[in-house]
Design a protein around this motif. Structure first.
Motif, PDB file in Angstrom:
ATOM      1  N   VAL A 152       0.855  -1.189   0.000  1.00  0.00           N
ATOM      2  CA  VAL A 152       0.000   0.000   0.000  1.00  0.00           C
ATOM      3  C   VAL A 152       0.889   1.237   0.000  1.00  0.00           C
ATOM      4  CG1 VAL A 152      -1.770   1.283   1.255  1.00  0.00           C
ATOM      5  CG2 VAL A 152      -1.848  -1.227   1.181  1.00  0.00           C
ATOM      6  N   ALA A 153       0.603   2.187  -0.871  1.00  0.00           N
ATOM      7  CA  ALA A 153       1.411   3.397  -0.985  1.00  0.00           C
ATOM      8  C   ALA A 153       1.125   4.346   0.177  1.00  0.00           C
ATOM      9  CB  ALA A 153       1.129   4.098  -2.305  1.00  0.00           C
ATOM     10  N   ARG A 154       2.141   5.062   0.573  1.00  0.00           N
ATOM     11  CA  ARG A 154       1.979   6.071   1.618  1.00  0.00           C
ATOM     12  C   ARG A 154       1.124   7.230   1.101  1.00  0.00           C
ATOM     13  NH1 ARG A 154       8.244   7.966   2.375  1.00  0.00           N
ATOM     14  NH2 ARG A 154       7.303   9.691   3.529  1.00  0.00           N
ATOM     15  N   GLN A 155       0.618   8.029   2.040  1.00  0.00           N
ATOM     16  CA  GLN A 155      -0.321   9.098   1.703  1.00  0.00           C
ATOM     17  C   GLN A 155       0.142  10.463   2.210  1.00  0.00           C
ATOM     18  OE1 GLN A 155      -3.314   8.767   0.069  1.00  0.00           O
ATOM     19  NE2 GLN A 155      -3.292   6.535  -0.173  1.00  0.00           N
ATOM     20  N   ASP A 156       1.415  10.595   2.544  1.00  0.00           N
ATOM     21  CA  ASP A 156       1.893  11.818   3.202  1.00  0.00           C
ATOM     22  C   ASP A 156       2.664  12.736   2.262  1.00  0.00           C
ATOM     23  OD1 ASP A 156       3.997  10.064   2.913  1.00  0.00           O
ATOM     24  OD2 ASP A 156       4.977  10.635   4.790  1.00  0.00           O
ATOM     25  N   THR A 229       7.416  -2.215  -7.514  1.00  0.00           N
ATOM     26  CA  THR A 229       6.794  -3.043  -6.483  1.00  0.00           C
ATOM     27  C   THR A 229       5.463  -3.655  -6.916  1.00  0.00           C
ATOM     28  OG1 THR A 229       5.868  -1.022  -5.504  1.00  0.00           O
ATOM     29  CG2 THR A 229       7.920  -1.854  -4.570  1.00  0.00           C
ATOM     30  N   ALA A 230       4.842  -3.145  -7.987  1.00  0.00           N
ATOM     31  CA  ALA A 230       3.605  -3.721  -8.514  1.00  0.00           C
ATOM     32  C   ALA A 230       3.395  -3.182  -9.923  1.00  0.00           C
ATOM     33  CB  ALA A 230       2.403  -3.371  -7.630  1.00  0.00           C
ATOM     34  N   PHE A 235      -4.362   1.388 -18.849  1.00  0.00           N
ATOM     35  CA  PHE A 235      -5.625   2.118 -18.712  1.00  0.00           C
ATOM     36  C   PHE A 235      -5.770   2.741 -17.323  1.00  0.00           C
ATOM     37  CE2 PHE A 235      -6.251  -2.447 -18.008  1.00  0.00           C
ATOM     38  CZ  PHE A 235      -6.691  -2.455 -16.688  1.00  0.00           C
ATOM     39  N   GLU A 236      -4.771   2.603 -16.474  1.00  0.00           N
ATOM     40  CA  GLU A 236      -4.871   3.099 -15.110  1.00  0.00           C
ATOM     41  C   GLU A 236      -4.245   4.491 -14.963  1.00  0.00           C
ATOM     42  OE1 GLU A 236      -4.977  -0.472 -12.044  1.00  0.00           O
ATOM     43  OE2 GLU A 236      -3.044  -0.385 -13.080  1.00  0.00           O
ATOM     44  N   GLN A 237      -4.890   5.316 -14.168  1.00  0.00           N
ATOM     45  CA  GLN A 237      -4.358   6.632 -13.830  1.00  0.00           C
ATOM     46  C   GLN A 237      -3.487   6.507 -12.592  1.00  0.00           C
ATOM     47  OE1 GLN A 237      -6.795  10.448 -14.018  1.00  0.00           O
ATOM     48  NE2 GLN A 237      -6.704  10.156 -11.820  1.00  0.00           N
ATOM     49  N   ALA A 238      -2.320   7.107 -12.627  1.00  0.00           N
ATOM     50  CA  ALA A 238      -1.377   7.018 -11.519  1.00  0.00           C
ATOM     51  C   ALA A 238      -1.181   8.387 -10.887  1.00  0.00           C
ATOM     52  CB  ALA A 238      -0.039   6.468 -12.003  1.00  0.00           C
ATOM     53  N   ALA A 247      10.131   9.497  -3.406  1.00  0.00           N
ATOM     54  CA  ALA A 247       9.156   9.586  -4.498  1.00  0.00           C
ATOM     55  C   ALA A 247       8.534   8.211  -4.692  1.00  0.00           C
ATOM     56  CB  ALA A 247       9.829  10.062  -5.786  1.00  0.00           C
ATOM     57  N   TRP A 248       7.294   8.208  -5.152  1.00  0.00           N
ATOM     58  CA  TRP A 248       6.643   6.929  -5.402  1.00  0.00           C
ATOM     59  C   TRP A 248       5.509   7.107  -6.398  1.00  0.00           C
ATOM     60  CZ3 TRP A 248       6.385   9.781  -0.983  1.00  0.00           C
ATOM     61  CH2 TRP A 248       5.132  10.162  -0.493  1.00  0.00           C
ATOM     62  N   VAL A 249       5.095   5.981  -6.988  1.00  0.00           N
ATOM     63  CA  VAL A 249       3.954   5.942  -7.904  1.00  0.00           C
ATOM     64  C   VAL A 249       2.830   5.205  -7.199  1.00  0.00           C
ATOM     65  CG1 VAL A 249       3.077   5.131 -10.129  1.00  0.00           C
ATOM     66  CG2 VAL A 249       5.444   5.934  -9.939  1.00  0.00           C
ATOM     67  N   ARG A 250       1.687   5.861  -7.100  1.00  0.00           N
ATOM     68  CA  ARG A 250       0.518   5.266  -6.450  1.00  0.00           C
ATOM     69  C   ARG A 250      -0.526   4.949  -7.501  1.00  0.00           C
ATOM     70  NH1 ARG A 250      -0.484   8.775  -2.014  1.00  0.00           N
ATOM     71  NH2 ARG A 250      -1.680  10.108  -3.403  1.00  0.00           N
ATOM     72  N   GLY A 251      -0.988   3.710  -7.516  1.00  0.00           N
ATOM     73  CA  GLY A 251      -2.012   3.286  -8.457  1.00  0.00           C
ATOM     74  C   GLY A 251      -3.384   3.763  -8.041  1.00  0.00           C
TER      75      GLY A 251
END
Length: 264
Positions: A152-156, A229-230, A235-238, A247-251
């Motif tokens: 699960v991606a962080r939210q901060d 990591t995944a 077709f998905e917005q990141a 830095a990170w990419v959240r699906g």
């Protein structure tokens, strides 16, 4: 010190860099004598092979530059970069490649093969970039075995940019980087052979977007490292996220697709 396994020479054509800017939706501005944005060296040093030298996935067959570990599926799992000096458009350059590590392990889903390549990018007698590339090889997917849950991606984050993808963007990026891996443009292969839910967004493309985000926050970069990591599908917005060097990419479902760290 390991011996070089391959040396490739190229001219850093500004037209290719401008094409990359167009793919990313940026202003097309690179001319001879200008510094390339970080990680744009991936557009150069092609190693084209005839069809008989390709594997089923569209990559060159293993057993040459990359050893054959008996596992058919390849993923670019991550990498590290050190930026020593700018790469200048319009000048010649060379890439010298080394195999730093090969290892085979038993994972939860079966055997895994790990390969680390080190690429040195030289121009005018100066080392400009050191680029470590981590590859993972694995068996074909077992449809009866459930896939592991992604992290699960962080939210901060302090900065968040929305990024959309489509099959055209992935095809153009594959063409520009001379990446024949079929998971990025052949949807039947991606689904039926490798078990994905759609076309897979290139790991290096996600890394490129995070690198440019980091550069915007820090100015020039001295190093960058990333880990996929995944999978993210076409077709998905990141969301491209940033806070204090991370830095990170959240699906779209909150999963973490890539994590990275940058140093200015």
């Amino acid at each position: 010190m390991s011996e070089a396994i391959q040396t490739l020479s190229d001219v850093i054509d500004p037209a290719r860099a401008r094409a990359m800017q167009a793919i990313l939706g940026h202003d097309v501005a690179i001319e001879n004598g200008m510094s390339l944005p970080p990680f744009f060296h991936q557009l150069y040093f092609w190693d084209p092979q005839p069809p008989e030298n390709l594997g089923r996935d569209g990559h060159p067959k293993v057993g040459g530059v990359i050893p054959d570990m008996g596992l058919p599926r390849r993923m670019w799992a991550g990498g590290r970069l050190k930026f020593h000096a700018p790469l200048i458009a319009g000048q010649g350059a060379k890439r010298v490649s080394f195999v730093e590590m090969t290892e085979r392990k038993q994972g939860r889903s079966g055997p895994l093969g790990f390969v680390t390549l080190r690429h040195e990018i030289w121009q005018e007698g100066q080392l400009c970039i050191t680029d470590w590339q981590d590859l993972v090889y694995r068996q074909d997917p077992d449809r009866d075995v459930p896939k592991p849950n992604p992290p699960v991606a962080r939210q901060d984050e302090k900065v968040c940019q929305v990024q959309c993808f489509d099959s055209t963007m992935l095809f153009r990026y594959s063409a520009l980087t001379f990446n024949g891996h079929r998971i990025h443009y052949d949807i039947d292969y991606a689904k039926k052979v490798e078990g994905y839910g759609g076309l897979v967004v290139h790991g290096p493309l996600l890394a490129q977007l995070l690198i440019l985000l980091a550069e915007k926050q820090l100015g020039s970069l001295t190093s960058f490292e990333f880990r996929a990591t995944a999978p993210l599908l076409h077709f998905e917005q990141a969301q491209l996220c940033w806070i204090d060097g991370a830095a990170w990419v959240r699906g779209p479902d909150g999963r973490q697709c890539m994590q990275a760290h940058a140093v200015g």
